[in-house]
Design a protein around this motif. Structure first.
Motif, short mmCIF file in Angstrom:
data_model
loop_
_atom_site.label_atom_id
_atom_site.label_comp_id
_atom_site.label_asym_id
_atom_site.label_seq_id
_atom_site.Cartn_x
_atom_site.Cartn_y
_atom_site.Cartn_z
N ARG A 184 0.85 -0.93 0.11
CA ARG A 184 -0.13 -0.03 0.15
C ARG A 184 0.90 1.24 -0.05
O ARG A 184 1.71 1.46 -0.84
N ASN A 185 0.31 2.24 1.02
CA ASN A 185 1.38 3.40 0.98
C ASN A 185 2.58 3.33 1.67
O ASN A 185 3.40 4.42 2.17
N PRO A 219 -3.23 11.20 11.51
CA PRO A 219 -4.35 11.80 10.98
C PRO A 219 -4.72 10.86 9.83
O PRO A 219 -4.27 9.81 9.66
N ASN A 220 -5.97 11.38 9.20
CA ASN A 220 -6.51 10.38 8.23
C ASN A 220 -5.72 10.47 7.01
O ASN A 220 -4.61 11.05 6.72
N GLN A 278 -3.08 8.49 6.40
CA GLN A 278 -1.48 8.35 6.63
C GLN A 278 -1.24 6.77 6.69
O GLN A 278 -0.02 6.48 6.38
N THR A 326 -4.92 2.03 8.58
CA THR A 326 -5.94 0.87 7.97
C THR A 326 -4.96 -0.12 7.10
O THR A 326 -4.73 -1.22 7.43
N ARG A 379 -9.59 -6.57 4.10
CA ARG A 379 -10.20 -5.49 3.36
C ARG A 379 -10.79 -5.79 2.13
O ARG A 379 -11.61 -5.06 1.71
N GLU A 426 -4.77 -4.70 -5.50
CA GLU A 426 -4.98 -3.39 -5.10
C GLU A 426 -3.79 -3.33 -3.77
O GLU A 426 -3.33 -2.11 -3.45
N ILE A 427 -3.21 -4.21 -3.50
CA ILE A 427 -2.31 -4.20 -2.31
C ILE A 427 -0.80 -3.70 -2.54
O ILE A 427 -0.56 -2.75 -1.74
N PRO A 428 -0.32 -3.96 -3.64
CA PRO A 428 1.31 -3.46 -3.76
C PRO A 428 0.92 -1.90 -4.11
O PRO A 428 0.22 -1.44 -4.64
N ARG A 429 2.31 -1.31 -3.73
CA ARG A 429 2.23 0.13 -3.71
C ARG A 429 2.14 0.52 -5.31
O ARG A 429 2.47 -0.38 -6.03
N TRP A 430 1.35 1.64 -5.58
CA TRP A 430 1.09 1.81 -7.16
C TRP A 430 2.28 1.73 -7.66
O TRP A 430 3.18 2.63 -7.40
N1 LIG Z 1 -1.87 0.13 -3.25
C1 LIG Z 1 -1.55 1.56 -2.93
N2 LIG Z 1 -0.38 2.14 -3.12
C2 LIG Z 1 -0.18 3.18 -2.71
N3 LIG Z 1 -0.94 4.06 -1.81
C3 LIG Z 1 -2.11 3.49 -1.52
C4 LIG Z 1 -2.37 2.38 -1.96
N4 LIG Z 1 -3.87 1.80 -1.55
C5 LIG Z 1 -3.96 2.86 -0.54
N5 LIG Z 1 -2.94 3.88 -0.65
C6 LIG Z 1 -3.11 5.05 0.04
O1 LIG Z 1 -3.06 4.94 1.39
C7 LIG Z 1 -3.33 6.03 2.30
C8 LIG Z 1 -3.48 5.70 3.44
O2 LIG Z 1 -4.71 4.74 3.54
P1 LIG Z 1 -5.20 4.06 5.21
O3 LIG Z 1 -6.72 3.70 4.84
O4 LIG Z 1 -4.29 3.33 5.60
O5 LIG Z 1 -5.46 5.46 5.84
P2 LIG Z 1 -5.75 5.75 7.44
O6 LIG Z 1 -4.54 6.26 8.21
O7 LIG Z 1 -6.33 4.61 7.99
O8 LIG Z 1 -6.80 6.85 7.30
P3 LIG Z 1 -8.33 7.09 8.11
O9 LIG Z 1 -7.80 7.69 9.46
O10 LIG Z 1 -8.89 8.13 7.23
O11 LIG Z 1 -8.99 5.78 8.13
C9 LIG Z 1 -4.55 6.63 1.37
O12 LIG Z 1 -4.13 7.86 1.11
C10 LIG Z 1 -4.52 5.73 -0.16
O13 LIG Z 1 -4.59 6.78 -1.19
#
Ligand SMILES: Nc1ncnc2c1ncn2[C@@H]1O[C@H](COP(=O)(O)OP(=O)(O)OP(=O)(O)O)[C@@H](O)[C@H]1O
Ligand SMILES: [Mg+2]
Length: 357
Positions: free
Chosen positions: A12-13, A31-32, A34, A37, A53, A59-63
């Motif tokens: 993910r990120n 914060p949101n 980041q 999740t 999820r 969807e899992i590997p970093r973009w």
């Molecule tokens: N495959 C991916 N590659 C890169 N980034 C991704 C990928 N999937 C999701 N993201 C990014 O990861 C970021 C963080 O997502 P995440 O759902 O973990 O946030 P969070 O800290 O749980 O936020 P919230 O408090 O709003 O729930 C999002 O901005 C999303 O765009």
């Protein structure tokens, strides 16, 4: 059981991630958007080999990355000697463009995840409650998952036959060889779901009472058109009775895919009458109620992954939840604001980085 450590690459990120969590309550705040999740998802995937999820692993590997990987240690300290199992999981794109999940299952490893979408268990459509109880049954009786897949195949096959254009008699003849199998697998599902409901019941009442002192008694019941019947013959007979209507409508009208759970607070339907806060508490209590039966079934405690479990709740309920969690083994709790809990390991999550706070 516990997660001893986890390392992630291109998940993910997270470009890279390295985390050595505490043995009990871990608070992940930030914060949101980041990565809180995402981190819970990584921990769940490490433990179970699946994402809680999404079924779409692409969807899992970093973009832009062709692969994501997780490595870590799962530790069981409950037996006579601690067991440590090194785990590696990968999500990779194959040459033909499909995505593949790699890694060995760990038979005693379990994770229970709670997230905002769990509110649907209480206030959503019957399918949300069916997948909830199938999830519980799968953690209690691992064979449940494969029989669910088999059932879905049988159901799809049966529905295709029912949608065929041939007349009544021809359709009936073609259904017959499938029906016995459909009834056997279907009834196995129903019976395992009933056992899962029974296993949750006592703990559910206790946990909900602990979370919400003024909350009343929560009860769940399995609802099926089959009544109390528990043998495949009953489902087979119900199929026979429904056949004319099934042929007319082109779909299978009896079986576990039509069942539901009744969830009541003091005898009143929680879906129709529960307040939003009550519904959230019931959803969380349903997850926490799983801990004891899953511990008995797996022989070790599950890891709890609680996403934003305190939001929308009053201070007394939040305090009771934290108290309840203090009694559990390893727990991960995310929160959008800093949270101080006595004895907890606290991490801050920021832009795909995790630091000990
Ligand atoms: N495959 C991916 N590659 C890169 N980034 C991704 C990928 N999937 C999701 N993201 C990014 O990861 C970021 C963080 O997502 P995440 O759902 O973990 O946030 P969070 O800290 O749980 O936020 P919230 O408090 O709003 O729930 C999002 O901005 C999303 O765009
Ligand atoms: Mg989140």
């Amino acid at each position: 059981m516990q997660i001893g450590f986890v390392e992630a690459v291109d998940f993910r990120n997270y470009r890279t991630l390295s985390l050595a969590p505490g043995p009990r309550l871990n608070v992940l705040s930030g914060p949101n958007g980041q990565g809180k999740t995402n981190l819970l998802e990584a921990l769940g995937l490490l433990v179970t080999g699946r994402s809680f999820r999404t079924p779409r692993i692409a969807e899992i590997p970093r973009w832009g990355s062709p692969a994501a990987s997780l490595t870590g240690d799962l530790v069981r300290a409950d037996g006579t000697s601690p067991t440590r199992r090194a785990v590696r999981r990968t999500v990779e794109r194959l040459d033909d463009g499909r995505w593949q999940l790699g890694g060995e299952p760990v038979e005693w490893a379990r994770a229970i995840a709670f997230g905002w979408q769990d509110l649907e268990i209480v206030n959503g459509a019957p399918s949300a409650r069916r997948s909830f109880i199938d999830g519980v049954a799968g953690r209690l009786y691992p064979v449940h998952r494969s029989s669910l897949i088999q059932f879905r195949q049988l159901l799809a096959r049966r529905n295709r036959l029912l949608q065929g254009r041939s007349g009544d008699a021809a359709t009936r003849a073609r259904l017959e060889p499938w029906d016995a199998q459909f009834a056997t697998v279907g009834m196995e599902l129903v019976n395992r779901r009933r056992r899962a409901v029974a296993a949750l019941q006592t703990e559910l009442a206790r946990v909900y009472g602990a979370l919400c002192a003024t909350g009343g008694k929560v009860e769940i019941r399995y609802q099926t058109a089959l009544g109390e019947a528990s043998d495949a013959a009953a489902l087979l007979a119900a199929l026979e009775r429904a056949q004319r209507e099934e042929v007319r409508r082109g779909q299978t009208l009896v079986g576990p895919h039509r069942d539901d759970l009744a969830i009541e607070i003091d005898g009143v339907d929680a879906r129709a009458y529960g307040s939003r806060g009550q519904q959230r508490l019931v959803a969380l209590a349903l997850r926490l109620a799983e801990m004891l039966p899953v511990t008995d079934a797996a022989g070790t405690t599950p890891v709890l992954l609680l996403d934003d479990a305190l939001s929308e709740l009053d201070p007394a309920a939040r305090e009771q939840i934290v108290r309840e969690l203090a009694a559990a083994e390893q727990v991960f709790l995310t929160a959008p604001e800093p949270l101080t809990v006595k004895g907890a390991a606290v991490f801050s999550v920021n832009a795909g980085g995790v630091a000990s706070a």
